[in-house]
Design a protein around this motif. Structure first.
Motif, PDB file in Angstrom:
ATOM      1  N   LEU A  38       0.821  -1.215   0.000  1.00 63.57           N
ATOM      2  CA  LEU A  38       0.000   0.000   0.000  1.00 63.57           C
ATOM      3  C   LEU A  38       0.852   1.261   0.000  1.00 63.57           C
ATOM      4  N   MET A  45      -4.795  -7.176   6.047  1.00 67.41           N
ATOM      5  CA  MET A  45      -5.518  -6.234   5.206  1.00 67.41           C
ATOM      6  C   MET A  45      -6.699  -5.612   5.941  1.00 67.41           C
ATOM      7  N   GLY A  80      -7.503  -1.625   6.737  1.00 67.08           N
ATOM      8  CA  GLY A  80      -8.714  -0.959   6.285  1.00 67.08           C
ATOM      9  C   GLY A  80      -9.466  -1.624   5.162  1.00 67.08           C
ATOM     10  N   SER A  81      -9.060  -2.831   4.768  1.00 65.96           N
ATOM     11  CA  SER A  81      -9.751  -3.506   3.676  1.00 65.96           C
ATOM     12  C   SER A  81     -11.042  -4.145   4.175  1.00 65.96           C
ATOM     13  N   PRO A  82     -12.137  -4.035   3.409  1.00 62.13           N
ATOM     14  CA  PRO A  82     -13.367  -4.735   3.793  1.00 62.13           C
ATOM     15  C   PRO A  82     -13.304  -6.228   3.528  1.00 62.13           C
ATOM     16  N   ASN A  83     -12.264  -6.673   2.815  1.00 61.57           N
ATOM     17  CA  ASN A  83     -12.077  -8.099   2.519  1.00 61.57           C
ATOM     18  C   ASN A  83     -13.331  -8.730   1.921  1.00 61.57           C
ATOM     19  N   THR A  85     -14.931   3.792  -2.616  1.00 64.84           N
ATOM     20  CA  THR A  85     -13.902   3.024  -1.909  1.00 64.84           C
ATOM     21  C   THR A  85     -14.418   1.671  -1.414  1.00 64.84           C
ATOM     22  N   ALA A 131     -13.762   0.592   2.066  1.00 71.54           N
ATOM     23  CA  ALA A 131     -12.377   0.670   2.539  1.00 71.54           C
ATOM     24  C   ALA A 131     -12.217   1.833   3.500  1.00 71.54           C
ATOM     25  N   ARG A 132     -11.218   1.721   4.351  1.00 72.57           N
ATOM     26  CA  ARG A 132     -10.917   2.787   5.302  1.00 72.57           C
ATOM     27  C   ARG A 132      -9.404   2.805   5.531  1.00 72.57           C
ATOM     28  N   VAL A 135      -5.809   1.551   3.374  1.00 79.60           N
ATOM     29  CA  VAL A 135      -6.317   1.067   2.096  1.00 79.60           C
ATOM     30  C   VAL A 135      -7.049   2.181   1.359  1.00 79.60           C
ATOM     31  N   GLN A 136      -7.878   2.904   2.072  1.00 78.90           N
ATOM     32  CA  GLN A 136      -8.622   3.997   1.448  1.00 78.90           C
ATOM     33  C   GLN A 136      -7.682   5.088   0.944  1.00 78.90           C
ATOM     34  N   MET A 139      -6.057   3.926  -2.275  1.00 75.52           N
ATOM     35  CA  MET A 139      -6.978   3.989  -3.402  1.00 75.52           C
ATOM     36  C   MET A 139      -7.186   5.420  -3.877  1.00 75.52           C
TER      37      MET A 139
END
Length: 343
Positions: A53, A86, A90-93, A165, A168-169, A172-173, A176
């Motif tokens: 990232l 992840m 911040g990934s929502p996976n 996004t 995402a947060r 990760v956000q 992006m």
């Protein structure tokens, strides 16, 4: 370990033509047996995810410093640990629609051919509660030496649009947003993606022929495309970042793990020997760990590892170096109050 499980695993599948699927895996198993083995622990996986990232322009700048420590290496890791890392970043996976299996472990067999990394992908999946280990039907090359110059006149203007996004947060956000809103990083990201190439794996040619006979060319091509996308995602998230970290003199350490005594007993019982390997861990001296752990206790943090792996690399004229957030200006900063799953 995945490498030992793959050597012994048999799918048991036989195609209508009479060809056994496991016949296609013998050559890969032999190649893997000749590789130097690296197994990533949970902190190393988290470090790799954090590096993935980084700004794409930084990753581009680090590529010329990548060196394989041996002619052929095997790198394996837990996909559960990657998903945890992840999530912390911040990934929502989110799982793709119509997903029928879960990747449990990933292994990459890597060698260098002139200016490219040649990468084979072995994955362990859980399908309806059953274990399945297989060789990816494609292999991938990654170009290391193509010069990429981020000249301002080559960087296009981006159209204004609202970035979705997808839940995402955090880091990760931010990554992006940088790729979608910063023209320089968008161009660098495009250059990175252009370095990947994939082709059908020659070891799987007969398997492909049988799949075409059973389901048609379109289904075979779709399966290859899906696995190529999955492979590129994992190479991008873990393999390229860990090779960058291995090229840093101060980022990670390896600990040799031997099964000599256990293998002696296995030989007596006629069982296959387990592979010796190098465990890849976060590099931290005993004295610094004591100081940092003291700071963590003082702050009430559950563990220091989560904060340490969130460092970053910097590219200098003399190489790539890992900068830990707790060692700036020769001081140890108190870790922030955040929950990190490390074990």
């Amino acid at each position: 370990m995945l490498i030992d499980d793959f050597k012994e695993f048999e799918t048991g599948m036989t195609y209508p033509s009479g060809y056994r699927h496991d016949q296609s895996l013998g050559a890969a198993k032999k190649r893997i047996s000749e590789a130097e083995i690296f197994v990533l622990d949970q902190d190393a996986v988290a470090m790799a995810a954090g590096v993935a990232l980084s700004k794409p322009s930084s990753t581009l700048a680090a590529l010329p410093w990548i060196r394989l420590p041996f002619e052929r290496i095997w790198v394996e890791f837990s996909n559960r640990e990657l998903r945890e890392a992840m999530a912390n970043l911040g990934s929502p996976n989110k799982r793709p629609p119509a997903t029928v299996s879960e990747i449990v472990k990933t292994g990459f067999l890597v060698r260098r051919d002139k200016d490219c990394l040649v990468i084979e992908y072995i994955h362990e999946d859980k399908v309806d509660g059953r274990k399945m280990i297989d060789l990816c039907p494609v292999y991938m090359t990654f170009d290391l030496d193509t010069p990429d110059i981020l000249a301002e006149e080559d960087i296009p203007q981006l159209d204004d649009f609202k970035l979705d996004t997808m839940g995402a947060r955090g880091r990760v956000q931010r990554h992006m947003k940088a790729v979608h809103e910063d023209p320089r990083e968008a161009h660098a990201d495009k250059l990175l993606k252009s370095r990947y190439r994939w082709v059908p794996h020659p070891d799987m040619a007969i398997v492909r022929k049988n799949l075409v006979a059973m389901a048609g060319e379109a289904i075979a091509a779709e399966a290859e495309g899906n696995q190529a996308r999955e492979m590129r995602l994992l190479v991008n998230l873990v393999l390229i970042p860990i090779l960058i970290l291995m090229s840093c003199p101060n980022a990670i350490a390896t600990h040799a793990v031997s099964h000599e005594k256990l293998n002696k007993n296995r030989r007596k019982k006629g069982k296959p020997e387990l592979s010796d390997y190098k465990l890849v861990k976060m590099s931290l001296s005993k004295s610094r760990r004591r100081v940092v752990e003291g700071a963590a206790v003082a702050s009430g943090a559950r563990t220091v590892s989560g904060s340490l792996v969130m460092g970053h690399f910097k590219v200098r004229k003399t190489g790539v170096f890992w900068w830990n957030p707790h060692s700036r200006a020769g001081t140890i900063e108190t870790p922030g109050r955040r929950t990190m799953v490390t074990r």
